[in-house]
Design a protein around this motif. Structure first.
Motif, PDB file in Angstrom:
ATOM      1  N   UNK A 155       0.836  -1.203   0.000  1.00  0.00           N
ATOM      2  CA  UNK A 155       0.000   0.000   0.000  1.00  0.00           C
ATOM      3  C   UNK A 155       0.870   1.254   0.000  1.00  0.00           C
ATOM      4  N   UNK A 156       1.971   1.211   0.761  1.00  0.00           N
ATOM      5  CA  UNK A 156       2.900   2.344   0.751  1.00  0.00           C
ATOM      6  C   UNK A 156       3.551   2.494  -0.618  1.00  0.00           C
ATOM      7  N   UNK A 157       3.783   1.372  -1.295  1.00  0.00           N
ATOM      8  CA  UNK A 157       4.330   1.444  -2.651  1.00  0.00           C
ATOM      9  C   UNK A 157       3.363   2.167  -3.583  1.00  0.00           C
ATOM     10  N   UNK A 158       2.070   1.926  -3.398  1.00  0.00           N
ATOM     11  CA  UNK A 158       1.077   2.621  -4.218  1.00  0.00           C
ATOM     12  C   UNK A 158       1.134   4.122  -3.936  1.00  0.00           C
ATOM     13  N   UNK A 280       6.551   7.458   1.980  1.00  0.00           N
ATOM     14  CA  UNK A 280       6.007   6.101   1.795  1.00  0.00           C
ATOM     15  C   UNK A 280       7.069   5.063   1.504  1.00  0.00           C
ATOM     16  N   UNK A 281       8.160   5.433   0.813  1.00  0.00           N
ATOM     17  CA  UNK A 281       9.183   4.421   0.540  1.00  0.00           C
ATOM     18  C   UNK A 281       9.910   4.018   1.810  1.00  0.00           C
ATOM     19  N   UNK A 282      10.078   4.970   2.735  1.00  0.00           N
ATOM     20  CA  UNK A 282      10.708   4.642   4.019  1.00  0.00           C
ATOM     21  C   UNK A 282       9.770   3.772   4.851  1.00  0.00           C
ATOM     22  N   UNK A 368      17.665   3.517   2.314  1.00  0.00           N
ATOM     23  CA  UNK A 368      16.485   4.275   1.918  1.00  0.00           C
ATOM     24  C   UNK A 368      16.364   5.566   2.710  1.00  0.00           C
ATOM     25  N   UNK A 369      16.596   5.492   4.019  1.00  0.00           N
ATOM     26  CA  UNK A 369      16.517   6.682   4.857  1.00  0.00           C
ATOM     27  C   UNK A 369      17.597   7.691   4.463  1.00  0.00           C
ATOM     28  N   UNK A 370      18.824   7.208   4.269  1.00  0.00           N
ATOM     29  CA  UNK A 370      19.916   8.116   3.903  1.00  0.00           C
ATOM     30  C   UNK A 370      19.640   8.785   2.554  1.00  0.00           C
ATOM     31  N   UNK A 371      19.100   8.029   1.607  1.00  0.00           N
ATOM     32  CA  UNK A 371      18.757   8.611   0.310  1.00  0.00           C
ATOM     33  C   UNK A 371      17.676   9.663   0.456  1.00  0.00           C
ATOM     34  N   UNK A 452      10.663  14.899  -2.148  1.00  0.00           N
ATOM     35  CA  UNK A 452      11.627  14.410  -1.169  1.00  0.00           C
ATOM     36  C   UNK A 452      11.055  14.463   0.240  1.00  0.00           C
ATOM     37  N   UNK A 453      10.286  15.517   0.517  1.00  0.00           N
ATOM     38  CA  UNK A 453       9.697  15.655   1.851  1.00  0.00           C
ATOM     39  C   UNK A 453       8.368  14.931   1.965  1.00  0.00           C
ATOM     40  N   UNK A 454       7.926  14.308   0.862  1.00  0.00           N
ATOM     41  CA  UNK A 454       6.647  13.576   0.847  1.00  0.00           C
ATOM     42  C   UNK A 454       5.495  14.482   1.234  1.00  0.00           C
ATOM     43  N   UNK A 455       5.454  15.640   0.591  1.00  0.00           N
ATOM     44  CA  UNK A 455       4.356  16.564   0.850  1.00  0.00           C
ATOM     45  C   UNK A 455       3.026  15.998   0.393  1.00  0.00           C
TER      46      UNK A 455
END
Length: 471
Positions: A155-158, A280-282, A368-371, A452-455
């Motif tokens: 679901x987060x991938x979506x 969501x990717x994190x 993933x977090x560092x990216x 990047x900030x997942x707004x």
């Protein structure tokens, strides 16, 4: 009798466990390997701990862009693939959840027996069978919870795909606006070169300039026409790329509207640690890491005995009516205890494989977090730099345009040469082109910052995974 069998089997399972090596599960955590994050962004502005502005699409104040993002959510094939994978993960979670429950099967049988003498007989049967694997050690529960977490990760991938598609559409739209403006600039340049050629030919007719000046002006016009053709090709390619994102046929018929938005100063950007719960990717990487930990528990528990119960009842005889005769009913119940003794090391290897996968997911989560932090810091740092660049190029363009006007007047009076005229025109064209590109680059970086900030953005609600599951 069934209760006695269950008690005996449970006691045997417990006794068998005491004769096997104890395999302890492992804890998989990435918190200890993550570097400590500062209280605020090292490259940014905004108040530490402030919330990120809501609905970044609306903040760009482009109604056409909002409608294009909605269209992409309905027609983008990559987003549809992510949604299909989410539905598949949901189904897998239901499958693992169903393993907690007993299984009941019904059957009907018909048997024809032939003898060498030529005589034969028929038999009919009707039966029910039930089986249940008891979850004595919680292995089934671990696998079910792991599948649920994998479904949450899907679901987060979506949501990540939604955010990505929205960003790609926004950047594609602004690239199309830039391409249109660059084409219009090239068209004006052709008109300017044509005007210069006309002026040069009139001056040549009066004997004020040489024929080489005319040829130089013609060469400049041909170069501008070639540049216009290149700009038109780029504009068509940009339109087709955006149409493909929208799920349309790439006919290059999508026409841009308006100009680049005026960007407000950056406000609350939140904190670096906020990304751990917002991107969501994190979140997907965290869910998969937790699922791998549960799967490692289940793999370790596969090394200890398992208890299953099976029961069956059936009726039957030589006539069809015997299937419904309770006098022919035969019932049985079986409790089986299965403990691994020798399998060539398969179970141990499977446990080690799951452990290794979990350890790899720990490293993947950290990466993933560092990216995510790097992308955010880069975009925040670039925002102020690009704002200064846009302002500098605006000044350069205005000065070049003023210088061109001066040289045009001087050339008309015979004070400047054809080379000074063409140089002034080229400088102005180059400065204006760079100014257009810098404006597009700045708004594109602002989109990258929001990604990047997942707004959040309201358009995402129309593609919420839960909206496609009936939940």
């Amino acid at each position: 009798m069934a209760k006695r069998l269950l008690v005996i089997a449970t006691a045997l399972a417990t006794a068998s466990c005491s004769t096997l090596q104890a395999f302890e599960t492992r804890e998989f955590s990435a918190e200890g390997t993550l570097p400590s994050a500062p209280a605020s962004w090292s490259a940014g502005t905004g108040e530490a701990g402030a919330e990120l502005a809501r609905d970044w699409v609306a903040s760009l104040e482009d109604a056409r862009l909002s409608s294009l993002i909605d269209e992409a959510f309905a027609g983008n094939p990559s987003l549809a693939q992510s949604l299909a994978r989410f539905h598949g993960a949901q189904a897998a979670a239901r499958i693992d959840g169903a393993r907690f429950l007993p299984r009941l099967d019904g059957s009907t049988t018909y048997t024809r027996t032939e003898r060498n003498s030529g005589a034969g007989s028929d038999s009919f049967g009707l039966g029910l069978s039930a089986s249940w694997e008891t979850d004595l050690w919680g292995a089934l529960r671990d696998n079910s919870r792991a599948s649920g977490l994998n479904a949450e990760a899907a679901a987060e991938d979506v949501r990540a795909a939604q955010l990505s598609v929205a960003g790609l559409v926004a950047k594609g739209w602004f690239s199309l606006i830039e391409a249109r403006q660059q084409t219009e600039l090239a068209e004006r340049d052709v008109a300017t070169r044509q005007s210069s050629l006309d002026l040069t030919e009139r001056r040549f007719a009066r004997g004020l300039v040489r024929s080489s000046d005319v040829r130089t002006a013609r060469s400049a016009l041909a170069s501008s026409q070639a540049a216009l053709a290149s700009r038109q090709r780029v504009e068509a390619s940009s339109a087709r790329g955006l149409e493909t994102l929208l799920g349309r046929y790439p006919s290059a018929s999508l026409a841009p509207e308006g100009d680049f938005p005026e960007l407000a100063a950056l406000g609350g950007l939140g904190r670096p640690v906020d990304l751990l719960g917002r991107r969501p990717d994190v979140r997907a990487a965290r869910d998969r890491l937790d699922a791998a930990g549960l799967q490692s528990d289940a793999a370790a528990k596969a090394l200890i005995p398992s208890l299953s119960l099976r029961g069956s009842s059936g009726t039957g005889g030589i006539d069809v009516s015997d299937m419904f005769d309770l006098d022919t009913l035969v019932s049985s119940i079986t409790a089986s205890l299965v403990a691994p003794i020798f399998d060539g090391g398969t179970l141990l290897a499977q446990r080690d494989q799951v452990y290794a996968n979990a350890e790899g997911l720990v490293a993947g989560y950290v990466a993933t977090v560092l990216t995510a932090w790097q992308e955010s810091e880069d975009a925040i740092h670039a925002d102020a730099i690009l704002a200064r660049r846009v302002e500098n190029l605006r000044q350069a363009y205005e000065e070049a345009a003023a210088a061109e006007d001066l040289v045009v007047r001087e050339y008309a009076r015979g004070v400047s040469t054809i080379f000074e005229l063409l140089t002034a025109q080229s400088r102005r064209i180059s400065a204006e082109s760079q100014y257009i590109s810098a404006r597009r680059e700045r708004v594109t970086n602002r989109v990258d910052l929001y990604l990047a900030l997942a707004g959040d953005f309201s358009a995402a609600q129309s593609a919420d995974p839960a909206a496609h599951t009936g939940e």
